[in-house]
Design an enzyme around this catalytic site. Structure first.
Site, PDB file in Angstrom:
ATOM      1  N   GLU A 121      36.034  32.992  41.978  1.00  0.00           N
ATOM      2  CA  GLU A 121      37.288  33.690  42.268  1.00  0.00           C
ATOM      3  C   GLU A 121      37.394  34.000  43.760  1.00  0.00           C
ATOM      4  O   GLU A 121      36.437  34.464  44.383  1.00  0.00           O
ATOM      5  CB  GLU A 121      37.351  34.985  41.461  1.00  0.00           C
ATOM      6  CG  GLU A 121      38.632  35.765  41.653  1.00  0.00           C
ATOM      7  CD  GLU A 121      38.624  37.098  40.912  1.00  0.00           C
ATOM      8  OE1 GLU A 121      39.724  37.618  40.633  1.00  0.00           O
ATOM      9  OE2 GLU A 121      37.531  37.615  40.613  1.00  0.00           O
ATOM     10  N   LYS A 198      46.297  34.764  37.577  1.00  0.00           N
ATOM     11  CA  LYS A 198      45.463  35.695  36.818  1.00  0.00           C
ATOM     12  C   LYS A 198      46.313  36.589  35.920  1.00  0.00           C
ATOM     13  O   LYS A 198      47.213  37.295  36.400  1.00  0.00           O
ATOM     14  CB  LYS A 198      44.641  36.522  37.807  1.00  0.00           C
ATOM     15  CG  LYS A 198      43.597  37.440  37.206  1.00  0.00           C
ATOM     16  CD  LYS A 198      42.772  38.032  38.345  1.00  0.00           C
ATOM     17  CE  LYS A 198      41.667  38.939  37.849  1.00  0.00           C
ATOM     18  NZ  LYS A 198      40.832  39.439  38.961  1.00  0.00           N
ATOM     19  N   CYS A 235      38.472  35.762  35.998  1.00  0.00           N
ATOM     20  CA  CYS A 235      37.694  37.000  36.068  1.00  0.00           C
ATOM     21  C   CYS A 235      37.970  38.001  34.945  1.00  0.00           C
ATOM     22  O   CYS A 235      37.510  37.832  33.828  1.00  0.00           O
ATOM     23  CB  CYS A 235      37.885  37.660  37.431  1.00  0.00           C
ATOM     24  SG  CYS A 235      36.608  38.901  37.790  1.00  0.00           S
TER      25      CYS A 235
END
Length: 387
Positions: A121, A198, A235
């Site tokens: 990330e 994300k 993540c």
């Protein structure tokens, strides 16, 4: 902040402590197979990795031979790394220093015949979101089409015929210079074929990411590439089972989880969540975490009453891969750059679906109906109470 002694590798600690049948039994229980099925690495690459100060490891996940389908073999490489110079240096220098170390790791991957690479990330910058400072960190944000990080990787994709996943801080100039946490997918011709933003943004301790960007608006895309159907769960999304589920529903065979997480917060979850997702959804998962302790010029606080500090914590690496049957590789180091290569037979995805029937027996209709009710303001929980 007080320094702590960082264990270099849980997996090596176990391997160095047990031998013979005890080690085999531990491997069977913990990793899902007695033998790690090491893949041979070229001696020149081993020396190259040593010279450039990164670890390299390789494992095989074969599937059963079928009569009606040929094996669908793909080599995947995941890269974990630390930043290269201090965070008070100019932005361009910080980024270029990371490029210089990543270049060597990608070359090593190409020399091993890797087909797909995924980086961690926000790989081309320090994880500065803990600071809440907009400057200078927003200057790392770039175009998902022709930004410096994407351009850097496009050349490798075209040269080596690899698909590369580049998680970056995206600057969306078309929509008001909005910033996103984005994974860009580059095909084997060096062309950007799409991106995923994300879905879930943490608001935990120093993870102050909502200061910079909000929840993504790209859904749960699966990218059909020459080497299989891939997806990216960035993540914090790994903490949300339905996020993993949707990538499976959309047909993913490999789901990458590029991350940045520190010891003392979620490490006890790290080896569990992506592994659970692989089992529940009958696909491969590849978990990548950055490495090292990053110090910032100005102190910041966590809003918890503790003293201000300049360090976020130790990013513990430990990147690993899990197969659809739940078997997993050992993790990379907790404190050193590394390249983990796995050879996957994608036929295993369907074979495990046939064996366990998890996707066949899931009740999407039931969940959909219940969730539709649950999001209504007047929803009442389905709780049976004593009369």
């Amino acid at each position: 902040m007080a320094k702590s002694v960082e264990l270099s590798s849980f997996d090596n600690l176990v391997a160095n402590s047990l031998t013979g049948s005890e080690l085999e039994e531990f491997n069977r229980i913990y990793y899902g197979r007695k033998d790690h099925r090491f893949l041979k690495i070229n001696e020149s690459n081993i020396e190259f990795a040593k010279h450039n100060n990164f670890d390299i490891a390789a494992y095989d996940f074969p599937a059963q031979k079928e009569e009606t389908r040929r094996p669908r073999i793909v080599k995947v490489g995941i890269i974990q790394h630390s930043i290269a110079i201090s965070t008070d240096k100019p932005i361009v220098e910080q980024r270029q220093s990371i490029f210089d170390k990543i270049r060597n790791i990608i070359i090593a991957a190409a020399n091993e015949g890797v087909n797909i690479i995924c980086l961690q990330e926000a790989w081309s910058m320090p994880f500065a979101f803990c600071t809440r400072e907009k400057q200078p960190w927003c200057e790392f944000a770039e175009s998902a089409i022709d930004g410096p990080s994407v351009q850097f990787l496009k050349d490798f994709s075209a040269k080596y015929g690899m698909v590369i996943i580049s998680p970056i801080l995206e600057r969306d100039e078309i929509h008001g210079d909005t910033i996103w946490n984005t994974a860009v997918v580059i095909n084997e011709f060096g062309e950007v074929i799409g991106k995923h933003r994300k879905n879930h943004i943490p608001r935990v301790g120093d993870f102050n990411e909502s200061t910079y960007y909000f929840e993504g608006n790209t859904g749960h895309p699966v990218f059909e590439t020459k080497f299989g159907k891939i997806a990216i769960n960035i993540c914090y999304g790994r903490h949300h089972p339905l996020n993993w589920l949707m990538f499976g529903i959309n047909g993913a065979e490999i789901v990458f989880n590029p991350s940045a997480t520190v010891s003392g917060l979620s490490e006890h979850l790290w080896s569990v969540e992506a592994r659970n997702a692989a089992i529940a959804n009958s696909y491969y998962t590849c978990s990548i975490n950055r490495v090292g302790t990053e110090k910032f010029p100005n102190e910041f606080t966590s809003g918890d009453g503790l003293p201000s500090h300049k360090e976020f914590g130790h990013f513990y690496g430990s990147s690993y891969v899990t197969a659809p049957d739940g078997c997993r590789t050992p993790g990379l180091s907790r404190n050193k750059d590394g390249l983990l290569i796995t050879q996957l037979d994608l036929n295993k995805c369907r074979q495990i679906k046939d064996k366990w029937g998890f996707t066949m027996t899931q009740r999407l209709d039931l969940y959909a109906e219940s969730l539709k009710k649950a999001v209504q303001p007047e929803y009442e929980c389905q709780v049976i109470k004593k009369k």
